[in-house]
Scaffold this motif. Structure first.
Motif, PDB file in Angstrom:
ATOM      1  N   ASN A  14      -4.762   1.115  27.360  1.00  0.00           N
ATOM      2  CA  ASN A  14      -4.648   2.530  27.989  1.00  0.00           C
ATOM      3  C   ASN A  14      -5.937   3.411  27.473  1.00  0.00           C
ATOM      4  OD1 ASN A  14      -2.434   2.584  29.839  1.00  0.00           O
ATOM      5  ND2 ASN A  14      -1.170   1.941  28.301  1.00  0.00           N
ATOM      6  N   LYS A  15      -6.142   3.210  26.225  1.00  0.00           N
ATOM      7  CA  LYS A  15      -7.210   4.175  25.556  1.00  0.00           C
ATOM      8  C   LYS A  15      -8.429   3.957  26.274  1.00  0.00           C
ATOM      9  CE  LYS A  15      -5.450   4.185  21.053  1.00  0.00           C
ATOM     10  NZ  LYS A  15      -5.067   5.668  20.710  1.00  0.00           N
ATOM     11  N   LEU A  16      -8.784   2.494  26.484  1.00  0.00           N
ATOM     12  CA  LEU A  16      -9.939   2.584  27.272  1.00  0.00           C
ATOM     13  C   LEU A  16     -10.279   2.674  28.718  1.00  0.00           C
ATOM     14  CD1 LEU A  16     -10.706  -1.426  25.983  1.00  0.00           C
ATOM     15  CD2 LEU A  16     -11.784   0.630  25.149  1.00  0.00           C
ATOM     16  N   ASN A  33     -10.353  22.385  26.677  1.00  0.00           N
ATOM     17  CA  ASN A  33     -10.361  23.923  26.698  1.00  0.00           C
ATOM     18  C   ASN A  33      -9.178  24.440  26.048  1.00  0.00           C
ATOM     19  OD1 ASN A  33     -12.767  23.834  28.586  1.00  0.00           O
ATOM     20  ND2 ASN A  33     -11.383  23.225  30.147  1.00  0.00           N
ATOM     21  N   ARG A  34      -7.961  24.122  26.298  1.00  0.00           N
ATOM     22  CA  ARG A  34      -6.708  24.253  25.643  1.00  0.00           C
ATOM     23  C   ARG A  34      -5.970  23.190  25.096  1.00  0.00           C
ATOM     24  NH1 ARG A  34      -2.297  24.282  28.524  1.00  0.00           N
ATOM     25  NH2 ARG A  34      -1.495  26.251  27.968  1.00  0.00           N
ATOM     26  N   PRO A  35      -5.165  23.384  24.059  1.00  0.00           N
ATOM     27  CA  PRO A  35      -4.287  22.543  23.750  1.00  0.00           C
ATOM     28  C   PRO A  35      -3.411  21.690  24.540  1.00  0.00           C
ATOM     29  CG  PRO A  35      -4.057  24.309  22.106  1.00  0.00           C
ATOM     30  CD  PRO A  35      -4.736  24.830  23.317  1.00  0.00           C
ATOM     31  N   ILE A  48       1.596  18.417  23.683  1.00  0.00           N
ATOM     32  CA  ILE A  48       2.074  18.240  22.434  1.00  0.00           C
ATOM     33  C   ILE A  48       1.256  19.071  21.222  1.00  0.00           C
ATOM     34  CG2 ILE A  48       0.784  16.047  22.409  1.00  0.00           C
ATOM     35  CD1 ILE A  48       3.974  15.272  21.204  1.00  0.00           C
ATOM     36  N   GLN A  49       0.060  19.242  21.244  1.00  0.00           N
ATOM     37  CA  GLN A  49      -0.716  19.964  20.450  1.00  0.00           C
ATOM     38  C   GLN A  49      -0.378  21.196  20.263  1.00  0.00           C
ATOM     39  OE1 GLN A  49      -4.524  19.190  22.321  1.00  0.00           O
ATOM     40  NE2 GLN A  49      -4.717  17.072  21.687  1.00  0.00           N
ATOM     41  N   GLU A  50       0.156  21.979  21.166  1.00  0.00           N
ATOM     42  CA  GLU A  50       0.646  23.337  21.222  1.00  0.00           C
ATOM     43  C   GLU A  50       1.510  23.714  20.044  1.00  0.00           C
ATOM     44  OE1 GLU A  50       2.483  24.578  24.948  1.00  0.00           O
ATOM     45  OE2 GLU A  50       0.770  24.704  25.905  1.00  0.00           O
ATOM     46  N   GLN A  64       4.117   9.740  25.102  1.00  0.00           N
ATOM     47  CA  GLN A  64       3.633   8.795  25.771  1.00  0.00           C
ATOM     48  C   GLN A  64       2.034   8.720  25.488  1.00  0.00           C
ATOM     49  OE1 GLN A  64       4.733  10.092  29.881  1.00  0.00           O
ATOM     50  NE2 GLN A  64       2.893   8.834  30.368  1.00  0.00           N
ATOM     51  N   SER A  65       1.390   7.535  25.641  1.00  0.00           N
ATOM     52  CA  SER A  65       0.153   7.427  25.362  1.00  0.00           C
ATOM     53  C   SER A  65      -0.633   8.431  26.353  1.00  0.00           C
ATOM     54  CB  SER A  65      -0.207   5.895  26.025  1.00  0.00           C
ATOM     55  OG  SER A  65      -1.591   5.921  26.196  1.00  0.00           O
ATOM     56  N   GLY A  66      -1.755   8.887  25.792  1.00  0.00           N
ATOM     57  CA  GLY A  66      -2.532  10.087  26.723  1.00  0.00           C
ATOM     58  C   GLY A  66      -2.123  11.412  26.533  1.00  0.00           C
ATOM     59  N   THR A  67      -1.239  11.664  25.806  1.00  0.00           N
ATOM     60  CA  THR A  67      -0.905  12.988  25.556  1.00  0.00           C
ATOM     61  C   THR A  67      -1.505  13.953  24.549  1.00  0.00           C
ATOM     62  OG1 THR A  67       1.160  12.211  24.532  1.00  0.00           O
ATOM     63  CG2 THR A  67       1.385  12.784  27.001  1.00  0.00           C
ATOM     64  N   GLY A  68      -2.250  13.441  23.995  1.00  0.00           N
ATOM     65  CA  GLY A  68      -3.155  14.206  22.937  1.00  0.00           C
ATOM     66  C   GLY A  68      -2.786  14.054  21.549  1.00  0.00           C
ATOM     67  N   LYS A  69      -1.926  12.882  21.364  1.00  0.00           N
ATOM     68  CA  LYS A  69      -1.620  12.747  19.775  1.00  0.00           C
ATOM     69  C   LYS A  69      -2.932  12.594  18.969  1.00  0.00           C
ATOM     70  CE  LYS A  69       1.286   9.167  20.842  1.00  0.00           C
ATOM     71  NZ  LYS A  69       1.086   9.207  22.056  1.00  0.00           N
ATOM     72  N   THR A  70      -3.765  11.508  19.300  1.00  0.00           N
ATOM     73  CA  THR A  70      -4.946  11.081  18.518  1.00  0.00           C
ATOM     74  C   THR A  70      -5.715  12.364  18.230  1.00  0.00           C
ATOM     75  OG1 THR A  70      -4.728   8.883  19.658  1.00  0.00           O
ATOM     76  CG2 THR A  70      -6.717   9.455  18.319  1.00  0.00           C
ATOM     77  N   ALA A  71      -5.976  12.991  19.250  1.00  0.00           N
ATOM     78  CA  ALA A  71      -6.821  14.176  19.170  1.00  0.00           C
ATOM     79  C   ALA A  71      -6.189  15.227  18.035  1.00  0.00           C
ATOM     80  CB  ALA A  71      -7.168  14.949  20.389  1.00  0.00           C
ATOM     81  N   ALA A  72      -4.864  15.245  18.118  1.00  0.00           N
ATOM     82  CA  ALA A  72      -4.405  16.216  17.451  1.00  0.00           C
ATOM     83  C   ALA A  72      -4.171  15.974  15.820  1.00  0.00           C
ATOM     84  CB  ALA A  72      -2.946  16.360  17.577  1.00  0.00           C
TER      85      ALA A  72
HETATM   86  N1  ATP Z   1      -6.360  19.258  24.598  1.00  0.00           N
HETATM   87  C1  ATP Z   1      -7.044  18.551  25.309  1.00  0.00           C
HETATM   88  N2  ATP Z   1      -7.711  18.898  26.342  1.00  0.00           N
HETATM   89  C2  ATP Z   1      -8.339  18.026  27.130  1.00  0.00           C
HETATM   90  N3  ATP Z   1      -8.354  16.576  26.906  1.00  0.00           N
HETATM   91  C3  ATP Z   1      -7.658  16.258  25.979  1.00  0.00           C
HETATM   92  C4  ATP Z   1      -7.021  17.074  25.076  1.00  0.00           C
HETATM   93  N4  ATP Z   1      -6.428  16.529  24.187  1.00  0.00           N
HETATM   94  C5  ATP Z   1      -6.830  15.213  24.049  1.00  0.00           C
HETATM   95  N5  ATP Z   1      -7.596  14.984  25.400  1.00  0.00           N
HETATM   96  C6  ATP Z   1      -8.117  13.898  26.039  1.00  0.00           C
HETATM   97  O1  ATP Z   1      -6.947  13.191  26.698  1.00  0.00           O
HETATM   98  C7  ATP Z   1      -7.039  11.750  26.439  1.00  0.00           C
HETATM   99  C8  ATP Z   1      -5.847  11.308  25.684  1.00  0.00           C
HETATM  100  O2  ATP Z   1      -5.841  11.798  24.397  1.00  0.00           O
HETATM  101  P1  ATP Z   1      -5.158  11.019  22.969  1.00  0.00           P
HETATM  102  O3  ATP Z   1      -6.074   9.850  22.870  1.00  0.00           O
HETATM  103  O4  ATP Z   1      -5.421  12.036  21.836  1.00  0.00           O
HETATM  104  O5  ATP Z   1      -3.833  10.905  23.503  1.00  0.00           O
HETATM  105  P2  ATP Z   1      -2.849   9.882  22.511  1.00  0.00           P
HETATM  106  O6  ATP Z   1      -1.404  10.706  22.965  1.00  0.00           O
HETATM  107  O7  ATP Z   1      -3.182   9.544  21.257  1.00  0.00           O
HETATM  108  O8  ATP Z   1      -2.855   8.612  23.677  1.00  0.00           O
HETATM  109  P3  ATP Z   1      -3.460   6.992  22.867  1.00  0.00           P
HETATM  110  O9  ATP Z   1      -2.273   6.815  21.910  1.00  0.00           O
HETATM  111  O10 ATP Z   1      -3.254   6.465  24.225  1.00  0.00           O
HETATM  112  O11 ATP Z   1      -4.702   7.402  22.554  1.00  0.00           O
HETATM  113  C9  ATP Z   1      -8.364  11.369  25.637  1.00  0.00           C
HETATM  114  O12 ATP Z   1      -9.385  11.182  26.792  1.00  0.00           O
HETATM  115  C10 ATP Z   1      -8.879  12.842  25.068  1.00  0.00           C
HETATM  116  O13 ATP Z   1     -10.076  12.905  24.763  1.00  0.00           O
END
Ligand code: ATP
Length: 479
Positions: free
Chosen positions: A63-65, A113-115, A118-120, A139-147
């Motif tokens: 999923n990440k890839l 550009n904006r949170p 979940i990041q909000e 779920q995967s892809g909602t921005g947890k890792t970035a947070a």
């Molecule tokens: N605020 C944001 N705005 C735009 N893109 C974002 C933002 N936060 C994260 N992303 C992008 O969205 C994708 C998913 O983010 P992230 O990997 O943080 O999610 P995740 O919930 O940790 O999912 P996973 O567990 O699959 O990694 C990544 O490509 C990331 O770069």
């Protein structure tokens, strides 16, 4: 699949620090008979595709890839504050977080550009003073890792040359992926250094790490804190446990994580993330994170409402293939996904279809995760029109433009019962992709007819019979 064999797989993988392909272990010959009858696979110690399904770490990596941006959701975040009387902050912009300028630059350079939803809520909590503990599920892809990467980078003091943030991930590859995000986001903050605590990474005895962030797998992190003393756990002020649901699949990882957590100071901020939140994850999470704030973002529900469902009666796989050819002969199918129960059937079918002149992509369990990601990417870009796969490979992957899904074999669990959840995943659509779709189920035995009937009952939605020898009838279903 037995937890032990999974654990063994992960251990081997860590030890070898090699490619993820090590996770797909020891597949023996499929049993063609069971498969041809559509009967449940019988297996003494045999690793079937259904058991592979448990391979959450590989799925998560896949999923990440293949993910290039955020998953959109219209669901609202649920927040449970430790202290319900304290005000709840949420931010609509990264500026409001008063990040260090070099981090803000890093965030924008990543194209954020904006949170995200979940990041909000999660970011203000994670960046608050005094630090707050958090359990977050989405779920995967909602921005947890970035947070949490942003939280770690915000909390380190680059002048202090010792580890201050510790992040544990279930596998070497997942740790590397998170490491990449740290490197990207910290691009304009080069004073902050990162170290990987993974088994292949051998350091001399007596070394004291100078890197401020350490990311690794639980076994090695524990060794580095306890036995080898490369890290002084008492100086850690942020502890992140990522992919808790994947982590708990291995008993050893759970114990190691808990032992690491116990070495950390009381004042250390504890953060735990998970894509799902079943009881066992919750139990583990509360052992890792005392007095947590909790944030949950529900997955968008899939429905069968906009899907036309059919079944076709056949006697064997050759007849199923013929039915498929008839369908292709009668209607135009832009892109289709075809699900088979075993790798063997999938391989055979892909071969037959390409002999018929179709551009076919095959996803198979013995492929490395990176190869699977490449196949999915090509299919998404329309380079192939048919994707033949077993369930495990395509689980949780949204290919929006697919209008036709064919169950060459119906989804059953390892006891041969209908796997309704998988059926819904394959065929259902979320509100976002609310386009109409077509699902065709191939039935080739009394057993599979029974499975079909039970699926029909479960969803309380009629699955119509389709005669694939009647071209007019097939044409009608496309309208
Ligand atoms: N605020 C944001 N705005 C735009 N893109 C974002 C933002 N936060 C994260 N992303 C992008 O969205 C994708 C998913 O983010 P992230 O990997 O943080 O999610 P995740 O919930 O940790 O999912 P996973 O567990 O699959 O990694 C990544 O490509 C990331 O770069």
């Amino acid at each position: 699949m037995a937890t032990d064999s999974w654990a063994q797989a992960v251990d081997q993988q860590e030890a070898a620090a090699e490619s993820i392909s090590n996770l797909q272990l020891n597949e023996k010959e499929d049993k063609p008979k069971a498969e041809e009858n559509g009967a449940k696979p019988e297996g003494e110690g045999e690793k079937t595709e259904e058991e592979d399904k448990e391979d959450k770490a590989a799925q998560s990596l896949l999923n990440k890839l293949i993910r290039s941006n955020l998953v959109n959701t219209t669901n609202q975040v649920e927040v449970l504050q430790r202290d319900p009387n304290s005000p709840l902050y949420s931010v609509k912009s990264f500026e409001e977080l008063r990040l260090k300028p070099q981090l803000l630059k890093g965030v924008y350079a990543m194209g954020f550009n904006r949170p995200s939803k979940i990041q909000e809520n999660a970011l203000p909590m994670m960046l608050a003073e005094p630090p707050q503990n958090l359990i977050a599920q989405s779920q995967s892809g909602t921005g947890k890792t970035a947070a949490f990467v942003l939280a770690m980078l915000s909390h380190v003091d680059p002048n202090n040359k010792w580890p201050q943030c510790l992040c544990v991930s279930p596998t070497y590859e997942l740790a590397l992926q998170t490491g990449k995000v740290i490197e990207q986001m910290g691009k304009f903050y080069p004073e902050v250094k990162l170290m990987y605590a993974i088994r292949g990474n051998k350091l001399e005895r007596g070394v004291k790490l100078q890197e401020q962030i350490v990311i690794g797998t639980p076994g090695t992190v524990l060794d580095w804190c306890q036995k080898l003393k490369f890290i002084d756990p008492k100086k850690i002020n942020v502890f992140v446990l990522d992919e808790a649901d994947v982590m708990i699949a291995t008993q050893g990882h759970q114990d190691q994580s808990i032992r690491i957590q116990r070495m950390l100071p009381k004042s250390c901020q504890m953060l735990l993330f998970s894509a799902t939140f079943e009881e066992s994850v919750w139990h583990f999470a509360t052992r890792i994170v005392p007095d947590p704030n909790i944030i949950k973002l529900k997955r968008e529900e899939e429905t069968l409402d906009t899907i036309k469902q059919y079944y076709v009666l056949c006697n064997n796989k050759e007849e199923k293939f013929q039915a498929l050819c008839n369908i292709y002969g009668a209607i135009t199918i832009a892109q289709a996904m075809i699900f088979c129960h075993t790798r063997k059937t999938a391989g055979w079918l892909a071969g037959e279809l390409s002999r018929e002149g179709h551009q076919v992509a095959l996803l198979s369990g013995e492929m490395q995760v990176e190869q699977r990601a490449a196949v999915i990417d090509r299919f998404r870009n329309g380079k192939e029109k048919v994707l033949v796969t077993t369930n495990v490979c395509a689980r949780g992957i949204d290919v929006e433009q697919v209008s036709v899904v064919i169950n060459f074999d119906l989804p059953v669990d390892k006891d041969g019962n209908p796997d309704n959840e998988t059926y819904l995943h394959r065929i259902g659509r979320t509100g976002r992709f609310g386009k109409r779709g077509l699902a065709i189920n191939m039935v080739d035995s009394r057993f599979s007819m029974n499975v079909l009937n039970r699926i029909q009952e479960h969803f309380n939605k009629k699955i119509e019979k389709l005669d694939t020898d009647d071209l007019d009838e097939i044409e009608k279903i496309a309208n």
